[in-house]
Design a protein around this motif. Sequence first.
Motif, PDB file in Angstrom:
ATOM      1  N   VAL A   1      66.924 -53.569  57.158  1.00 57.27           N
ATOM      2  CA  VAL A   1      67.308 -53.151  58.513  1.00 57.27           C
ATOM      3  C   VAL A   1      66.222 -52.198  59.030  1.00 57.27           C
ATOM      4  N   PRO A   2      65.629 -52.499  60.201  1.00 58.34           N
ATOM      5  CA  PRO A   2      64.558 -51.634  60.721  1.00 58.34           C
ATOM      6  C   PRO A   2      65.083 -50.248  61.112  1.00 58.34           C
ATOM      7  N   LEU A   3      64.189 -49.275  61.096  1.00 58.05           N
ATOM      8  CA  LEU A   3      64.557 -47.886  61.343  1.00 58.05           C
ATOM      9  C   LEU A   3      65.342 -47.705  62.642  1.00 58.05           C
ATOM     10  N   GLU A   4      64.923 -48.380  63.709  1.00 56.38           N
ATOM     11  CA  GLU A   4      65.594 -48.167  65.005  1.00 56.38           C
ATOM     12  C   GLU A   4      67.046 -48.639  65.019  1.00 56.38           C
ATOM     13  N   LYS A   5      67.445 -49.462  64.046  1.00 51.67           N
ATOM     14  CA  LYS A   5      68.840 -49.924  63.959  1.00 51.67           C
ATOM     15  C   LYS A   5      69.641 -49.137  62.923  1.00 51.67           C
ATOM     16  N   ARG A   6      69.053 -48.070  62.403  1.00 54.46           N
ATOM     17  CA  ARG A   6      69.712 -47.257  61.367  1.00 54.46           C
ATOM     18  C   ARG A   6      70.316 -45.985  61.968  1.00 54.46           C
ATOM     19  N   THR A   7      70.840 -46.080  63.174  1.00 52.01           N
ATOM     20  CA  THR A   7      71.433 -44.909  63.817  1.00 52.01           C
ATOM     21  C   THR A   7      72.668 -44.457  63.037  1.00 52.01           C
ATOM     22  N   ALA A   8      72.836 -43.136  63.007  1.00 50.60           N
ATOM     23  CA  ALA A   8      73.937 -42.570  62.228  1.00 50.60           C
ATOM     24  C   ALA A   8      74.256 -41.184  62.755  1.00 50.60           C
TER      25      ALA A   8
ATOM     26  N   GLY B   1      81.240 -36.026  56.694  1.00 48.36           N
ATOM     27  CA  GLY B   1      80.732 -37.293  56.197  1.00 48.36           C
ATOM     28  C   GLY B   1      79.688 -37.893  57.111  1.00 48.36           C
ATOM     29  N   LEU B   2      79.125 -38.951  56.603  1.00 49.70           N
ATOM     30  CA  LEU B   2      78.079 -39.696  57.281  1.00 49.70           C
ATOM     31  C   LEU B   2      78.652 -41.006  57.795  1.00 49.70           C
ATOM     32  N   SER B   3      78.399 -41.313  59.040  1.00 53.68           N
ATOM     33  CA  SER B   3      78.813 -42.580  59.626  1.00 53.68           C
ATOM     34  C   SER B   3      77.578 -43.319  60.119  1.00 53.68           C
ATOM     35  N   VAL B   4      77.380 -44.519  59.607  1.00 47.77           N
ATOM     36  CA  VAL B   4      76.214 -45.331  59.960  1.00 47.77           C
ATOM     37  C   VAL B   4      76.680 -46.455  60.875  1.00 47.77           C
ATOM     38  N   ASP B   5      76.098 -46.526  62.065  1.00 44.63           N
ATOM     39  CA  ASP B   5      76.535 -47.512  63.054  1.00 44.63           C
ATOM     40  C   ASP B   5      76.408 -48.944  62.546  1.00 44.63           C
ATOM     41  N   TYR B   6      75.297 -49.278  61.908  1.00 42.62           N
ATOM     42  CA  TYR B   6      75.070 -50.634  61.407  1.00 42.62           C
ATOM     43  C   TYR B   6      76.130 -51.040  60.380  1.00 42.62           C
ATOM     44  N   LEU B   7      76.685 -50.050  59.681  1.00 46.56           N
ATOM     45  CA  LEU B   7      77.715 -50.301  58.660  1.00 46.56           C
ATOM     46  C   LEU B   7      79.114 -50.042  59.211  1.00 46.56           C
ATOM     47  N   HIS B   8      79.257 -50.121  60.543  1.00 46.63           N
ATOM     48  CA  HIS B   8      80.558 -49.964  61.208  1.00 46.63           C
ATOM     49  C   HIS B   8      81.243 -48.640  60.841  1.00 46.63           C
ATOM     50  N   GLY B   9      80.426 -47.576  60.756  1.00 45.70           N
ATOM     51  CA  GLY B   9      80.984 -46.255  60.513  1.00 45.70           C
ATOM     52  C   GLY B   9      81.085 -45.853  59.044  1.00 45.70           C
ATOM     53  N   GLN B  10      80.697 -46.735  58.163  1.00 50.59           N
ATOM     54  CA  GLN B  10      80.744 -46.394  56.737  1.00 50.59           C
ATOM     55  C   GLN B  10      79.572 -45.489  56.385  1.00 50.59           C
ATOM     56  N   PRO B  11      79.639 -44.678  55.378  1.00 47.39           N
ATOM     57  CA  PRO B  11      80.745 -44.467  54.451  1.00 47.39           C
ATOM     58  C   PRO B  11      81.884 -43.604  54.987  1.00 47.39           C
TER      59      PRO B  11
ATOM     60  N   GLY C   1      68.543 -29.366  50.328  1.00 44.62           N
ATOM     61  CA  GLY C   1      69.788 -29.970  50.784  1.00 44.62           C
ATOM     62  C   GLY C   1      70.521 -30.696  49.670  1.00 44.62           C
ATOM     63  N   PHE C   2      71.512 -31.479  50.082  1.00 44.39           N
ATOM     64  CA  PHE C   2      72.345 -32.214  49.130  1.00 44.39           C
ATOM     65  C   PHE C   2      72.948 -33.410  49.836  1.00 44.39           C
ATOM     66  N   GLY C   3      73.693 -34.202  49.104  1.00 46.64           N
ATOM     67  CA  GLY C   3      74.318 -35.378  49.707  1.00 46.64           C
ATOM     68  C   GLY C   3      73.278 -36.339  50.242  1.00 46.64           C
ATOM     69  N   TYR C   4      73.422 -36.700  51.496  1.00 58.01           N
ATOM     70  CA  TYR C   4      72.532 -37.668  52.149  1.00 58.01           C
ATOM     71  C   TYR C   4      71.372 -37.000  52.896  1.00 58.01           C
ATOM     72  N   ASP C   5      71.156 -35.704  52.684  1.00 51.36           N
ATOM     73  CA  ASP C   5      70.156 -34.959  53.459  1.00 51.36           C
ATOM     74  C   ASP C   5      68.755 -35.554  53.380  1.00 51.36           C
ATOM     75  N   SER C   6      68.380 -36.098  52.228  1.00 53.81           N
ATOM     76  CA  SER C   6      67.020 -36.633  52.091  1.00 53.81           C
ATOM     77  C   SER C   6      66.840 -37.959  52.830  1.00 53.81           C
ATOM     78  N   LEU C   7      67.943 -38.562  53.272  1.00 52.91           N
ATOM     79  CA  LEU C   7      67.885 -39.823  54.017  1.00 52.91           C
ATOM     80  C   LEU C   7      68.157 -39.638  55.509  1.00 52.91           C
ATOM     81  N   PHE C   8      68.706 -38.488  55.880  1.00 48.99           N
ATOM     82  CA  PHE C   8      69.110 -38.288  57.274  1.00 48.99           C
ATOM     83  C   PHE C   8      67.949 -37.713  58.074  1.00 48.99           C
ATOM     84  N   TYR C   9      67.353 -38.564  58.896  1.00 45.02           N
ATOM     85  CA  TYR C   9      66.155 -38.233  59.674  1.00 45.02           C
ATOM     86  C   TYR C   9      66.561 -37.761  61.068  1.00 45.02           C
ATOM     87  N   VAL C  10      66.046 -36.605  61.462  1.00 44.87           N
ATOM     88  CA  VAL C  10      66.325 -36.037  62.791  1.00 44.87           C
ATOM     89  C   VAL C  10      65.099 -36.302  63.661  1.00 44.87           C
TER      90      VAL C  10
END
Length: 194
Positions: free
Chosen positions: A108-115, A71-81, A151-160
């Motif tokens: 939310v700016p990009l630099e705060k979208r850590t996941a 799964g994906l955990s987003v820091d700004y969303l307290h670990g959600q989803p 890819g699939f799932g959140y791959d198109s949103l997950f920036y490396v």
Amino acid sequence: MKQLLIATKNANKLSEIKTLLGNDVQVESLLDYPNFAEIAETGTTFAENARLKAQSAIDFLQIPTLADDSGLSVDYLHGQPGVRSARYAGDHDDAANNAKLLAELGGVPLEKRTAHFSTTMVYLDPLKDQEIVVTGKLEGLISLVPQGHDGFGYDSLFYVPTLHKTLAELSLADKNKISHRGSALRQFVEEYNK
């Protein structure tokens, strides 16, 4: 390792795992058993859900089984989803899940979208009474808009950041080199071969 069941009905996940395992393993999945009932993922952690999947398959088929929960955990969303990543906005509805994630991060700016992506894999072999548990993780950011078509799932949103690409902009081979699932599976193979 002659026969291995991957406890999933997710064709995309199965393809990733098969690619990483190579041709030395005879791989089946729950897609090969259409009468196999859906497994209720009632665990509160990736490890609990992976173990539930593996044990359910073992109870039904009695063959060595590898299961994962990711799964994906987003820091700004307290670990959600988190453990509900596949069901964040609808049951395994990637488009709805992505739309909900972007809405939750609106403004939310990009630099705060850590996941990070996490996976836990549990291998159970009922014949050897063997259990192997491994984890993998990949750090990144949630992009402002979807990018890429693979890819699939959140791959198109997950920036490396180190690659300046989302996972959906990578080939499967390149994704597997850095992904959370690739990392966990390499650890599994190493542990299994000890």
